[in-house]
Enzyme design. Structure first.
Site, PDB file in Angstrom:
ATOM      1  N   ASN A   1       2.440  19.907  -6.089  1.00  0.00           N
ATOM      2  CA  ASN A   1       0.986  19.864  -6.246  1.00  0.00           C
ATOM      3  C   ASN A   1       0.333  21.020  -5.497  1.00  0.00           C
ATOM      4  OD1 ASN A   1       0.432  19.014  -3.445  1.00  0.00           O
ATOM      5  ND2 ASN A   1       1.528  17.172  -4.078  1.00  0.00           N
TER       6      ASN A   1
ATOM      7  N   LYS B   1      21.395  23.884 -13.631  1.00  0.00           N
ATOM      8  CA  LYS B   1      20.159  24.310 -14.291  1.00  0.00           C
ATOM      9  C   LYS B   1      20.131  23.800 -15.743  1.00  0.00           C
ATOM     10  CE  LYS B   1      17.529  28.349 -15.448  1.00  0.00           C
ATOM     11  NZ  LYS B   1      17.681  29.716 -15.872  1.00  0.00           N
TER      12      LYS B   1
ATOM     13  N   ILE C   1       5.277   6.751   2.434  1.00  0.00           N
ATOM     14  CA  ILE C   1       5.636   6.882   3.853  1.00  0.00           C
ATOM     15  C   ILE C   1       4.599   6.194   4.744  1.00  0.00           C
ATOM     16  CG2 ILE C   1       6.301   8.514   5.667  1.00  0.00           C
ATOM     17  CD1 ILE C   1       6.643  10.615   3.364  1.00  0.00           C
TER      18      ILE C   1
ATOM     19  N   PHE D   1      -4.911   9.947   4.545  1.00  0.00           N
ATOM     20  CA  PHE D   1      -5.809  10.865   3.863  1.00  0.00           C
ATOM     21  C   PHE D   1      -5.993  10.406   2.419  1.00  0.00           C
ATOM     22  CE2 PHE D   1      -7.039  14.951   5.880  1.00  0.00           C
ATOM     23  CZ  PHE D   1      -6.668  14.616   7.171  1.00  0.00           C
TER      24      PHE D   1
HETATM   25  N1  CTP Z   1       1.284   9.060   1.244  1.00  0.00           N
HETATM   26  C1  CTP Z   1       2.520   8.949   1.832  1.00  0.00           C
HETATM   27  N2  CTP Z   1       3.636   8.812   1.070  1.00  0.00           N
HETATM   28  C2  CTP Z   1       3.555   8.801  -0.266  1.00  0.00           C
HETATM   29  C3  CTP Z   1       2.300   8.943  -0.873  1.00  0.00           C
HETATM   30  C4  CTP Z   1       1.183   9.068  -0.087  1.00  0.00           C
HETATM   31  O1  CTP Z   1       2.616   8.944   3.062  1.00  0.00           O
HETATM   32  N3  CTP Z   1       4.655   8.688  -0.974  1.00  0.00           N
HETATM   33  C5  CTP Z   1       0.083   9.164   2.089  1.00  0.00           C
HETATM   34  C6  CTP Z   1      -0.565  10.534   2.061  1.00  0.00           C
HETATM   35  O2  CTP Z   1      -0.048  11.373   3.070  1.00  0.00           O
HETATM   36  C7  CTP Z   1      -2.019  10.182   2.306  1.00  0.00           C
HETATM   37  C8  CTP Z   1      -2.186   8.902   1.549  1.00  0.00           C
HETATM   38  O3  CTP Z   1      -0.902   8.294   1.524  1.00  0.00           O
HETATM   39  O4  CTP Z   1      -2.291   9.891   3.656  1.00  0.00           O
HETATM   40  C9  CTP Z   1      -2.641   9.182   0.146  1.00  0.00           C
HETATM   41  O5  CTP Z   1      -2.589   8.044  -0.584  1.00  0.00           O
HETATM   42  P1  CTP Z   1      -2.174   8.028  -2.104  1.00  0.00           P
HETATM   43  O6  CTP Z   1      -2.292   6.611  -2.526  1.00  0.00           O
HETATM   44  O7  CTP Z   1      -0.869   8.626  -2.388  1.00  0.00           O
HETATM   45  O8  CTP Z   1      -3.231   8.926  -2.723  1.00  0.00           O
HETATM   46  P2  CTP Z   1      -3.145   9.421  -4.144  1.00  0.00           P
HETATM   47  O9  CTP Z   1      -1.867  10.115  -4.445  1.00  0.00           O
HETATM   48  O10 CTP Z   1      -4.377  10.194  -4.334  1.00  0.00           O
HETATM   49  O11 CTP Z   1      -3.084   8.023  -4.893  1.00  0.00           O
HETATM   50  P3  CTP Z   1      -3.819   7.630  -6.205  1.00  0.00           P
HETATM   51  O12 CTP Z   1      -3.277   8.565  -7.210  1.00  0.00           O
HETATM   52  O13 CTP Z   1      -3.440   6.218  -6.380  1.00  0.00           O
HETATM   53  O14 CTP Z   1      -5.248   7.827  -5.874  1.00  0.00           O
END
Ligand code: CTP
Length: 399
Positions: A211, A289, A306, A324
């Site tokens: 991303n 690959k 996490i 976040f």
């Molecule tokens: N996070 C994490 N481990 C993951 C996914 C997210 O620790 N596998 C943490 C990120 O570091 C951040 C928060 O979770 O602090 C973000 O939440 P998340 O639900 O993943 O946000 P989005 O990806 O934006 O979820 P959604 O698409 O449901 O809005």
């Protein structure tokens, strides 16, 4: 409780009408039980005498970089190592410029450059000199080098003009040093973990899903934590950023690696999950690959969350867990949902529908959502300033 007692402070006195205030600083520090050594620059000696400094500090004044006696007694490197802290008061525009540019043509600038200690600078100069672009740039540089600024203040100047540039009063300076040592005492014991940057989820050895995260906000938070005395571990996905070597940097690629590194880095007092972890990984990553084909179907599976995992395991959970969230719409609803579902204490949220802030920008605008429904809004500012404010709140909370 006297946080200055038995501390060692190296005071550098530069040339300027405010140099007389340095004598009062010495008097106040001595009263609080501080051991003081002083460096008096050549122009500083035009304003205060070595004799008056020695009488108050009860110790020798160092003036010359090339003095055989001084070097034999305590060389300039030892002088910078001896101190718990260095205070430059007053700091002139000239000294500020030297420090910002790494010049070392006298004892004061050489000691500052060679120092591995916290350096406080208390500028004192004419308002036009202070407002000059070159001084502003030098000050910004010094801040990034971890120098701490005290003042200057606004008021009438010795030269008859009015404005910003007056040296802060000695009592106020000494108070700032007391606060610094007090915070250091508390925070030295505290450990922080920050996750940052994107993760990469490999499709095959050369292709991955990732991303747009630059990792800038997380890196700035780690820097602010270190600056405030936290023992800081930064677990980061791939970024182009560099970090102070006093931060324990663990480089990872995948969400799984970030998870394992987080577990290994615990326990901690505070964990800040700013990483943009990929929510999904490829189910059957190819070891070789993949060749071009008309159609390819990637099967994805969810990565372990996490933040959720750490926050919901009491044996692992730090005292303060900060998540976040980046949303393009319905920010408040989604954030409140995440706060409770992921069981975190705070969520730092930003609206990423505005393309000039957030991802890859040096600036950000965030809202901190607390469990008790309180919301603190941090208006548009640099990611470094946002981090400093966030860390200030973390310290207040942990205290
Ligand atoms: N996070 C994490 N481990 C993951 C996914 C997210 O620790 N596998 C943490 C990120 O570091 C951040 C928060 O979770 O602090 C973000 O939440 P998340 O639900 O993943 O946000 P989005 O990806 O934006 O979820 P959604 O698409 O449901 O809005």
């Amino acid at each position: 409780m006297n946080n200055l007692n038995n501390k060692k402070i190296l005071l550098i006195i530069c040339g300027g009408i405010a140099a007389y205030k340095s004598l009062e600083i010495i008097r106040l520090l001595k009263k609080d039980g501080v051991s003081i050594k002083t460096i008096l620059t050549k122009s500083g000696a035009e304003f205060v005498t070595p004799l008056s400094i020695t009488s108050l500090s009860q110790s020798k004044v160092y003036q010359d970089l090339f003095s055989i006696e001084d070097e034999a007694e305590m060389d300039h490197i030892s002088l910078s190592r001896w101190a718990d802290l260095i205070l430059i008061a007053p700091a002139t525009a000239n000294t500020i410029s030297k420090l910002a540019n790494g010049n070392s043509d006298d004892l004061a600038s050489t000691v500052a450059l060679a120092s591995n200690k916290k350096i406080f600078i208390t500028p004192a100069m004419n308002v036009r000199m202070w407002e000059h672009q070159s001084t502003k740039q030098n000050i910004s540089k010094l801040k990034t080098y971890n120098y701490e600024l005290i003042g200057p203040e606004i008021g009438d100047m010795a030269c008859g003009e009015y404005g910003e540039g007056k040296m802060t009063e000695p009592k106020e300076i000494v108070n700032k040093l007391k606060i610094y040592f007090k915070n250091l005492k508390v925070k030295n014991k505290l450990k922080a973990i920050v996750t940052a940057g994107p993760t990469r989820e490999y499709i095959d050895p050369v292709r991955y899903i990732s991303n747009k995260s630059s990792g800038k906000q997380g890196f700035e938070i780690a820097k602010s934590l270190l600056k405030k005395g936290f023992e800081t571990t930064l677990i980061s996905g791939p970024t182009n950023l560099e970090i102070n070597k006093n931060i324990n940097l663990i480089k990872v690629e995948t969400a799984e690696e970030m998870f394992q590194s987080t577990l290994k880095s615990l326990p901690a007092d505070v964990a800040i999950f700013s990483a943009a972890v990929c929510d999904y990984k490829v189910k059957n990553t190819s070891k070789i690959k993949i060749k071009k084909q008309d159609e390819i179907n990637l099967e994805l599976e969810k990565n372990l969350d996490i933040l959720d995992y750490v926050s919901n395991h009491n044996s692992l959970r730090p005292k303060l867990v900060v998540g976040f969230a980046a949303e393009t719409n319905d920010l408040e609803n989604y954030v409140n949902k995440k706060l409770s579902e992921k069981n975190c204490d705070w969520i730092v949220a930003n609206d990423v529908s505005n393309k000039t802030i957030g991802f890859d920008s040096d600036f950000n605008e965030v809202s901190i959502f607390f469990k008790n429904k309180k919301i603190d809004r941090l208006k548009y500012k640099s990611k470094s300033e946002i981090s400093e404010e966030l860390v200030e709140k973390i310290i207040n909370h942990l205290n």
